[in-house]
Design an enzyme around this catalytic site. Structure first.
Site, PDB file in Angstrom:
ATOM      1  N   CYS A 264      90.431 -26.786 138.635  1.00  0.00           N
ATOM      2  CA  CYS A 264      91.215 -25.646 139.101  1.00  0.00           C
ATOM      3  C   CYS A 264      92.643 -25.771 138.576  1.00  0.00           C
ATOM      4  O   CYS A 264      93.069 -26.815 138.124  1.00  0.00           O
ATOM      5  CB  CYS A 264      91.217 -25.631 140.615  1.00  0.00           C
TER       6      CYS A 264
ATOM      7  N   ARG B 112      91.572 -22.913 131.052  1.00  0.00           N
ATOM      8  CA  ARG B 112      90.782 -23.969 131.710  1.00  0.00           C
ATOM      9  C   ARG B 112      89.500 -23.413 132.297  1.00  0.00           C
ATOM     10  O   ARG B 112      88.663 -24.160 132.786  1.00  0.00           O
ATOM     11  CB  ARG B 112      91.597 -24.609 132.838  1.00  0.00           C
TER      12      ARG B 112
ATOM     13  N   TRP C 290      87.833 -23.091 139.927  1.00  0.00           N
ATOM     14  CA  TRP C 290      86.532 -23.341 139.290  1.00  0.00           C
ATOM     15  C   TRP C 290      85.675 -23.867 140.437  1.00  0.00           C
ATOM     16  O   TRP C 290      85.843 -25.000 140.879  1.00  0.00           O
ATOM     17  CB  TRP C 290      86.665 -24.361 138.170  1.00  0.00           C
TER      18      TRP C 290
ATOM     19  N   GLY D 275      90.076 -30.524 143.345  1.00  0.00           N
ATOM     20  CA  GLY D 275      89.401 -31.797 143.632  1.00  0.00           C
ATOM     21  C   GLY D 275      88.202 -31.541 144.530  1.00  0.00           C
ATOM     22  O   GLY D 275      87.788 -30.410 144.732  1.00  0.00           O
TER      23      GLY D 275
ATOM     24  N   LYS E 175      73.400 -30.904 117.918  1.00  0.00           N
ATOM     25  CA  LYS E 175      74.855 -30.955 117.754  1.00  0.00           C
ATOM     26  C   LYS E 175      75.246 -30.839 116.282  1.00  0.00           C
ATOM     27  O   LYS E 175      76.158 -30.120 115.910  1.00  0.00           O
ATOM     28  CB  LYS E 175      75.397 -32.272 118.333  1.00  0.00           C
TER      29      LYS E 175
ATOM     30  N   GLU F 271      74.621 -27.264 114.980  1.00  0.00           N
ATOM     31  CA  GLU F 271      75.402 -26.126 115.499  1.00  0.00           C
ATOM     32  C   GLU F 271      76.895 -26.224 115.192  1.00  0.00           C
ATOM     33  O   GLU F 271      77.568 -25.200 115.164  1.00  0.00           O
ATOM     34  CB  GLU F 271      75.156 -25.918 116.986  1.00  0.00           C
TER      35      GLU F 271
HETATM   36  C1  AGP Z   1      74.277 -26.364 123.350  1.00  0.00           C
HETATM   37  O1  AGP Z   1      75.178 -27.111 122.553  1.00  0.00           O
HETATM   38  C2  AGP Z   1      74.219 -24.919 122.951  1.00  0.00           C
HETATM   39  N1  AGP Z   1      75.514 -24.318 123.022  1.00  0.00           N
HETATM   40  C3  AGP Z   1      73.124 -24.140 123.630  1.00  0.00           C
HETATM   41  O2  AGP Z   1      71.921 -24.678 123.151  1.00  0.00           O
HETATM   42  C4  AGP Z   1      73.079 -24.174 125.182  1.00  0.00           C
HETATM   43  O3  AGP Z   1      72.741 -25.451 125.619  1.00  0.00           O
HETATM   44  C5  AGP Z   1      72.000 -23.179 125.633  1.00  0.00           C
HETATM   45  O4  AGP Z   1      72.390 -21.907 125.187  1.00  0.00           O
HETATM   46  C6  AGP Z   1      71.807 -23.175 127.164  1.00  0.00           C
HETATM   47  O5  AGP Z   1      73.002 -22.753 127.790  1.00  0.00           O
HETATM   48  P1  AGP Z   1      73.120 -22.908 129.388  1.00  0.00           P
HETATM   49  O6  AGP Z   1      73.046 -24.391 129.675  1.00  0.00           O
HETATM   50  O7  AGP Z   1      74.443 -22.322 129.741  1.00  0.00           O
HETATM   51  O8  AGP Z   1      71.966 -22.173 130.002  1.00  0.00           O
END
Ligand code: AGP
Length: 612
Positions: free
Chosen positions: A2, A27, A74, A101, A489, A492
């Site tokens: 937050c 944030r 948040w 917190g 990772k 993407e």
């Molecule tokens: C993860 O690095 C991606 N950005 C993507 O696969 C993500 O995990 C997927 O779209 C699911 O999103 P969510 O966890 O918000 O449902």
């Protein structure tokens, strides 16, 4: 996390508070609010959604008071709503508190306060603070009352408080959540914030509070003490960062910041949820369905992307520790299958960081339509998945800004370990095994810290491998999903084609890819299938493919086989994905940077895929 802003001086507080909240918008948050001391009382305004909504709400009746506090939320406890937005006030509306917190013992404190006549308006843990301080203030000074109330609190806080009884004061305290004080250049205005980015427009002279410290802001200055009210001299720090740098802290990208937040996430996910003596998980979010969970004989996990990978780790965990059969299904497939489901015996677990992924929501609604018990493992409190499941476990990872999921994946996997512990102890898991798991969960943050200390080495490895056009990620059992996550990772954010495979599958086809131009990234830490992984690496080596291996500290054997190794601390196999994924996150991050890409804004991707 937050956002907190406060001001005391000679100018109207409202504009300064709104400006500070806007600077904290990056944030991530779901609601906002403010309290201004005005003509002897406290005027509050709150709104769900963006700061612009709050500005509009305030617009109609703008208080002219020159002391105030404000907050962007948040949600961790209680859905995003006007009632749950901060500030929270006491019964008389004479004390207003904003808080960042988690108060772990909020339910116990609330029950006591309610029994003594306090009337609550929200579902938040924070509101307990306002009533607790009110109670102490009936017989102590406000400062003593604040100190006494915080002694009753178990958990973390960064907070600011104003009171109609002391209109020219702001009280501030910190334990575990950041608080910084700003000193106006003319010595007649003072500020408080959860993050320097809210202050740099007004001053660059700041005082950082440390844990268990309290401060009082008045027209003549800032007094800092311990929580025991012993004076403590604090140095003044000059902020010389740019706004852009401040928003990401010392990190060049949010993805790096979030990777380095993972020790704190590992602590937050389990905070208040581990009973070491009984070797159990204490999951308040499952209490309402606990009896149904005892009777569950089958679990289906649904999710997309990284969430699905976390589910695949959860599959191994639940089957091994709770002996309940589990099937993981990609949400985008589940919703179009003719799934066979016995509502009396089956639970469906929806995993989602955002809680808004269209495919996951679609699959969840299919499961609900068939009468299954539905659970959520979600980061965003108040999100649609969180609201539409029967119960669940929030991962408390804080807002995940970077598109590529890192800390949320880690939080989801840890949440599955808590679920496995809970289900296991409902069934045949012994207290002894539970205690071992609890101890290992508590040890995770410092083990993660140790891996992060290898960041420079992993950056060098990413540069070394940045020229390759494709890679094969291999892992077995708990680490097969980690291979898939590491490959995702790289795809993407570095746009390098990578396949994550169960290592035993390599000889059924992918081995044809291997030669000097096609490296293998292997998860080869010491576990039940270590010998098998080593054999796979022999096969890889025989094809001259370069090998980058994640190994257990002290492992000399794989060192002989691999071209490069990254060593991680030992833990039990079930938790090894939590440690093994971190080198792969850093490797992908640095690969993207080495290739001149922006890891925070990968092409073609959205943070939350709210369309099918
Ligand atoms: C993860 O690095 C991606 N950005 C993507 O696969 C993500 O995990 C997927 O779209 C699911 O999103 P969510 O966890 O918000 O449902």
């Amino acid at each position: 996390m937050c956002g907190i802003v406060g001001y005391i001086g000679k100018r109207p507080a409202t504009d300064i508070l709104l400006d500070g909240l806007r600077r904290l918008e990056y944030r991530g948050y779901d609601s906002a609010g403010m309290a201004v001391v005005h003509d002897g009382d406290i005027r509050t305004a709150k709104s769900v959604g963006r700061v612009a909504n709050l500005a509009q709400a305030v617009g109609q009746s703008r208080p002219s008071g020159t002391v105030g506090i404000a907050h962007t939320r948040w949600a961790t406890h209680g859905v995003p709503s006007d009632e749950n937005a901060h500030p929270h006030v006491d019964c008389q509306g004479g004390i207003a508190v904003v808080h960042n917190g988690i108060i772990e013992n909020w339910e116990t404190l609330r029950r006591g306060l309610e029994s003594r006549g306090h009337v609550f308006r929200s579902q938040t843990d924070t509101e307990v603070l306002a009533h607790l301080i009110e109670e102490y203030a009936s017989r102590l000074t406000l400062k003593d009352a604040l100190a006494a109330a915080l002694k009753d609190v178990i958990g973390t806080f960064g907070l600011a408080l104003v009171s109609a009884a002391e209109p020219r004061r702001i009280y501030v305290a910190r334990r575990g959540s950041p608080i910084v004080l700003g000193l106006g250049p003319k010595g007649d205005e003072f500020y408080v914030a959860s993050d320097p980015s809210a202050l740099v427009a007004y001053t660059r002279d700041v005082v950082y509070l440390d844990d268990d410290e309290l401060a009082v802001l008045s027209d003549v200055g800032v007094e800092t003490t311990t929580l025991d009210l012993v004076h403590r001299e604090k140095p003044i720090t000059k902020i010389d960062w740019t706004m852009e740098e401040i928003e990401r802290g010392r990190f060049p990208h949010f993805m790096a910041k979030e990777i380095f937040e993972q020790p704190a996430v590992a602590a937050n996910v389990v905070r208040g949820r581990l009973d070491a003596a009984g070797g159990r998980a204490v999951l308040g979010g499952l209490a309402s369905v606990d009896e149904r969970l005892r009777k569950i004989e089958r679990i289906t996990i649904i999710g997309c992307g990284s969430a699905a990978h976390a589910g695949l780790v959860g599959e191994y965990m639940i089957e091994e520790y709770a002996e309940v059969p589990v099937e993981v299904q990609l949400a985008s497939e589940y919703r179009y299958r003719r799934t066979v489901l016995d509502p009396e015996k089956e639970a469906v677990v929806a995993v989602s960081q955002s809680g808004e992924t269209a495919d996951t929501l679609g699959a969840l609604r299919e499961a609900k339509a068939r009468g299954a018990l539905t659970l959520g493992i979600v980061n965003a409190v108040g999100s649609t998945v969180a609201r539409e499941t029967d119960a669940g476990v929030f991962i408390h990872a804080g807002p995940e800004i970077a598109v590529a999921s890192t800390k949320a994946f880690l939080g989801q996997v840890i949440a599955f370990s808590l679920l496995s512990l809970h289900l296991g102890r409902q069934r045949r898991m012994s207290a002894q095994v539970g205690e071992r798991l609890v101890a290992e969960l508590h040890a995770l943050p410092q083990k993660i810290e140790k891996i992060l200390q290898q960041d420079a080495k992993i950056r060098a490895l990413a540069r070394k491998y940045s020229g390759y056009g494709g890679m094969l990620y291999l892992g077995r059992r708990y680490n097969a999903p980690v291979a898939a996550e590491g490959a995702l990772k790289l795809k993407e954010i570095a746009y390098v084609h990578a396949e994550g495979y169960a290592a035993g599958e390599m000889k059924h086809g992918p081995i044809a890819l291997l030669d000097r131009s096609f490296p293998v990234v292997a998860l080869a830490t010491k576990d039940g299938v270590y010998a098998k992984m080593r054999s796979n690496l022999e096969e890889v080596r025989a094809r001259q493919a370069p090998i980058l291996a994640v190994v257990s500290e002290g492992d000399e054997e794989v060192l002989r086989l691999a071209d490069d190794v990254i060593a991680v601390p030992r833990t039990i196999e079930m938790l090894s994905p939590i440690l093994n994924v971190i080198p792969l996150q850093l490797f992908a991050y640095h690969m993207a940077v080495a290739r001149g890409l922006d890891p925070d804004k990968p092409r073609n991707l959205a943070k939350s895929v709210t369309v099918e």
